[in-house]
Structures are given as C-alpha cells and as structure tokens.
Scaffold this motif. Sequence first.
Motif, mmCIF file in Angstrom:
data_model
loop_
_atom_site.group_PDB
_atom_site.id
_atom_site.type_symbol
_atom_site.label_atom_id
_atom_site.label_comp_id
_atom_site.label_asym_id
_atom_site.label_seq_id
_atom_site.Cartn_x
_atom_site.Cartn_y
_atom_site.Cartn_z
ATOM 1 N N LEU A 233 3.202 30.013 -59.454
ATOM 2 C CA LEU A 233 2.478 29.010 -59.839
ATOM 3 C C LEU A 233 1.392 29.326 -61.201
ATOM 4 O O LEU A 233 1.286 28.642 -61.806
ATOM 5 C CB LEU A 233 1.372 28.622 -58.612
ATOM 6 C CG LEU A 233 0.188 27.661 -59.116
ATOM 7 C CD1 LEU A 233 0.834 26.177 -59.449
ATOM 8 C CD2 LEU A 233 -0.573 27.607 -57.702
ATOM 9 N N LEU A 236 3.689 29.311 -64.409
ATOM 10 C CA LEU A 236 3.925 27.820 -64.699
ATOM 11 C C LEU A 236 2.596 27.536 -65.465
ATOM 12 O O LEU A 236 3.021 26.709 -66.346
ATOM 13 C CB LEU A 236 4.378 27.122 -63.597
ATOM 14 C CG LEU A 236 5.736 27.158 -62.931
ATOM 15 C CD1 LEU A 236 5.694 26.505 -61.662
ATOM 16 C CD2 LEU A 236 6.843 26.487 -63.998
ATOM 17 N N MET A 237 1.593 27.910 -65.244
ATOM 18 C CA MET A 237 0.421 27.345 -65.736
ATOM 19 C C MET A 237 0.069 28.219 -66.798
ATOM 20 O O MET A 237 -1.108 28.074 -67.455
ATOM 21 C CB MET A 237 -1.095 27.514 -64.562
ATOM 22 C CG MET A 237 -0.508 26.414 -63.517
ATOM 23 S SD MET A 237 -1.980 26.359 -62.457
ATOM 24 C CE MET A 237 -3.202 25.399 -63.478
ATOM 25 N N MET A 322 2.292 21.629 -55.834
ATOM 26 C CA MET A 322 1.891 21.837 -57.204
ATOM 27 C C MET A 322 2.904 22.445 -58.244
ATOM 28 O O MET A 322 3.255 21.988 -59.362
ATOM 29 C CB MET A 322 0.640 22.822 -57.261
ATOM 30 C CG MET A 322 -0.781 22.211 -56.494
ATOM 31 S SD MET A 322 -1.932 23.551 -56.322
ATOM 32 C CE MET A 322 -2.536 23.732 -58.075
ATOM 33 N N ILE A 323 3.657 23.263 -57.473
ATOM 34 C CA ILE A 323 4.920 24.094 -58.434
ATOM 35 C C ILE A 323 5.897 22.843 -58.581
ATOM 36 O O ILE A 323 6.303 22.868 -59.864
ATOM 37 C CB ILE A 323 5.549 25.170 -57.575
ATOM 38 C CG1 ILE A 323 4.653 26.290 -57.357
ATOM 39 C CG2 ILE A 323 6.659 25.646 -58.061
ATOM 40 C CD1 ILE A 323 5.089 27.486 -56.532
ATOM 41 N N LEU A 325 5.544 19.724 -59.201
ATOM 42 C CA LEU A 325 4.941 19.027 -60.199
ATOM 43 C C LEU A 325 4.952 19.672 -61.431
ATOM 44 O O LEU A 325 5.174 18.814 -62.579
ATOM 45 C CB LEU A 325 3.473 18.517 -59.648
ATOM 46 C CG LEU A 325 2.593 17.678 -60.520
ATOM 47 C CD1 LEU A 325 3.441 16.259 -60.783
ATOM 48 C CD2 LEU A 325 1.367 17.406 -60.180
ATOM 49 N N LEU A 326 4.568 20.722 -61.522
ATOM 50 C CA LEU A 326 4.728 21.432 -62.959
ATOM 51 C C LEU A 326 6.109 21.657 -63.250
ATOM 52 O O LEU A 326 6.282 21.385 -64.540
ATOM 53 C CB LEU A 326 3.799 22.807 -62.732
ATOM 54 C CG LEU A 326 2.390 22.930 -62.710
ATOM 55 C CD1 LEU A 326 1.897 24.444 -62.081
ATOM 56 C CD2 LEU A 326 1.619 22.430 -63.724
ATOM 57 N N LYS A 327 7.188 22.029 -62.463
ATOM 58 C CA LYS A 327 8.388 21.935 -63.031
ATOM 59 C C LYS A 327 8.937 20.761 -63.268
ATOM 60 O O LYS A 327 9.530 20.359 -64.311
ATOM 61 C CB LYS A 327 9.188 22.383 -61.690
ATOM 62 C CG LYS A 327 9.311 23.890 -61.676
ATOM 63 C CD LYS A 327 10.033 24.285 -60.182
ATOM 64 C CE LYS A 327 9.892 25.783 -60.254
ATOM 65 N NZ LYS A 327 10.761 26.237 -59.130
ATOM 66 N N SER A 328 8.348 19.675 -62.726
ATOM 67 C CA SER A 328 8.979 18.183 -63.192
ATOM 68 C C SER A 328 8.384 17.921 -64.384
ATOM 69 O O SER A 328 8.993 17.209 -65.332
ATOM 70 C CB SER A 328 8.640 17.314 -62.112
ATOM 71 O OG SER A 328 7.119 17.068 -61.990
ATOM 72 N N ARG A 329 7.377 18.284 -64.737
ATOM 73 C CA ARG A 329 6.640 18.010 -65.946
ATOM 74 C C ARG A 329 7.307 18.881 -67.084
ATOM 75 O O ARG A 329 7.578 18.191 -68.062
ATOM 76 C CB ARG A 329 5.026 18.242 -65.991
ATOM 77 C CG ARG A 329 4.409 16.980 -65.015
ATOM 78 C CD ARG A 329 2.839 17.280 -65.354
ATOM 79 N NE ARG A 329 1.933 16.418 -64.438
ATOM 80 C CZ ARG A 329 0.646 16.334 -64.438
ATOM 81 N NH1 ARG A 329 0.154 17.347 -64.941
ATOM 82 N NH2 ARG A 329 0.013 15.496 -63.848
ATOM 83 N N LYS A 330 7.576 19.990 -66.863
ATOM 84 C CA LYS A 330 8.002 20.871 -67.857
ATOM 85 C C LYS A 330 9.792 20.364 -68.092
ATOM 86 O O LYS A 330 9.957 20.491 -69.354
ATOM 87 C CB LYS A 330 8.213 22.398 -67.284
ATOM 88 C CG LYS A 330 6.783 23.022 -67.481
ATOM 89 C CD LYS A 330 7.177 24.486 -67.122
ATOM 90 C CE LYS A 330 5.710 25.237 -67.292
ATOM 91 N NZ LYS A 330 5.232 25.147 -68.578
ATOM 92 N N GLU A 333 9.329 17.331 -70.295
ATOM 93 C CA GLU A 333 8.748 17.875 -71.890
ATOM 94 C C GLU A 333 10.365 18.196 -72.615
ATOM 95 O O GLU A 333 10.585 17.783 -73.614
ATOM 96 C CB GLU A 333 7.993 18.928 -71.771
ATOM 97 C CG GLU A 333 6.423 18.374 -71.243
ATOM 98 C CD GLU A 333 5.677 19.303 -71.214
ATOM 99 O OE1 GLU A 333 5.752 20.603 -71.501
ATOM 100 O OE2 GLU A 333 4.384 18.998 -70.931
#
Length: 337
Positions: A233, A236-237, A322-323, A325-330, A333
């Motif tokens: 986490l 990723l941040m 949270m992990i 969600l961050l992976k999907s956003r990356k 992108e």
Amino acid sequence: MRQTDITKWSGILVYLECYKGKIHKVSLEMIAEAVRLAETSREEVYVLGIGAEMEKVQEELIGYPIKTAYLYEAKDEYTPLLYEEITVSAIRKLLPSIVLIGGTYEGRALAPRLAVAFETGLTADCTTLEIEAEGKLVQTRPAFGGNVMASIVTDVCRPQFATVRPGIMQPMEKKQEYTPHVICEKVEGKPDNVQILETIMSKVEEDITNQDILVVAGRGVKKKEDLDMLRELSELMGGKLASSRALVEKGWMSPKEQIGLSGHTVSPSLMITCGVSGTVQFMAGMKHTKNIIAINTDEQARIFEIAHYPVCGDLYEIVPEMIELLKSRKGDEGSAT
C-alpha cells in the motif's frame, strides 16, 4: 537542589547546536518556541553557539527576533569540558530564567552537565512548554511508559533547563527587520577527557523523517507476513512503511522505522495508521502531520481523537480494497497512455 533568588534571573536562552557554520534544525525550532514563550513572559530571547565558521551562523540568525547572540569561535567541534565551561560561564553572566536545548546527541550530553553545575532541574524530551505565573516554565513530557503526561515545574532553582527533540516544535519564518546584536569571541580548546579519534560522514539515507506519505503498522497487525500488504500500500502511494513501538519490540520492524518519542518525529502530508491505538508517545512523534487517516476496529482508540478521517473497521478488509483501487487506477492511467 539549592534554592536561589529567582527574581535575579530573566530571559530565555537557546543553545545553538552548530556544525561547520550550519545551525541544527532543532535549534531553529527552539528559537521559535522561545519567541512564543517570551510573548507570555515578556522576556528577551538570547542564543549561544559554539563551533567553527561562526560568521555563517551569524548570517543565518538574521531575521529572528533575538536580542543578543553569543557566538564562540572554536577550532574543534563538540568537546564536553570546553563546551560545558563556556556555556556555564555565559549563563552565570547572563542569568537566564530558562535554557532550551535540542534533544540531540550533543544536547543530551551537555544538558545534564549544565544542570549539575547549577544544581537545578532538567526535564528531558518535553513535548509541550508553557509559562505560568511568576515566569515558571511548565515542562510537559510523557511518563510511566507514555501512559500519562507529567507537567514539571522548577519552583526554587534557576535556570530552568529543558530539552526538546527535533520535530516536536514548529520553526518560524524569518522577518528581515530583525538583526540580532552579536557578541563573538574566539576560544581555545583545552585538554579534555574525551578524544575524537576519527570523524566519519555517513551517507544520509531516505528514511521516514523526510517522507511525504507514510503508512504506519500498529499492534493490530496479526502476523509479520501481513506487513507485506501494508508495504505494498505504501509503495503504491509513493510513500514508506513505518511502525509503532509495539512492532519494533516484537522484532517485526526496525527502530529506524519507529515513530514516537523513543523513535522518530515525523510530519508527513499524509499518514495512514493501520491498527495503531495511539499512545501518548506515538502521537507526540507525529502531531504536526497534516492529514491523518486512522483505521482501527476499536471505536474508543485514542488515535481517533486526532485523526482527520477516522475509519472504524478491520484493516484486513479495508487495506486490500485500497490496494485494488490504487492498482486499478494505475492500470487505467497506463491504458490511457
């Protein structure tokens, strides 16, 4: 302790820790705190520094509301007997009511020597300083393992010595209209009972103290292997994983990753605490954090008192989401590029 006529003592003196003309950041924080205290006590603020290249120190002090700067040009860097002798002599001439010293290796070595020389009290690792009636300094620090906050007052002795660790107090902005009066003097080193054999400058690594984003693991983490989830986490941040004291004591995290009075003081823009209850010692080490997201299953957890975004829930359910969600956003992108 000996009693003294406290009416003869006035002013706040800040000990400047200097190395090759550069003032340590904790000394600048102490100047800001002294100025704040002086607004209540109506006393003058003074500084005292010892070291090499003091002309650079003099320039760095321009802009701070200091009445007088006592600077001593010494050929050698910190040596216990010489620094003690100079500081004791200066204090006896100036008679300051309060002396503030940074809680660094140097400050912790010097402060007890000064307190013994004046047969007065010393409160180490203060988290809060306030002025009460008759100019008495209320020195607050954690006690009994960090379970309570003790307020300490030096009633009949002067000076009132206090040390504060780096990052506890906030520095102040310079104002160019202030130019301190400077008294500079050269001092010669004398034989000391400590001999410096070698000075090695180590490479400064990126640690938790200079991170903008921190994910903090607390007692709520069940297994050492679960730290990999929190580390993922943090990565990723774009931040780092840190820890409360509990996991350091278990041997799961290293002391260099610990936040708190017995660890490091941090002030990131964002901190996500996971299973951290929020002891007094821990919160004293991160009280200047700008945004705090606290995840804990205990709705009575003390960390919720200071959290900007308290989340009462299980970190083992929330962090994986949270992990993802961050992976999907990356991933989105990456597809866009």
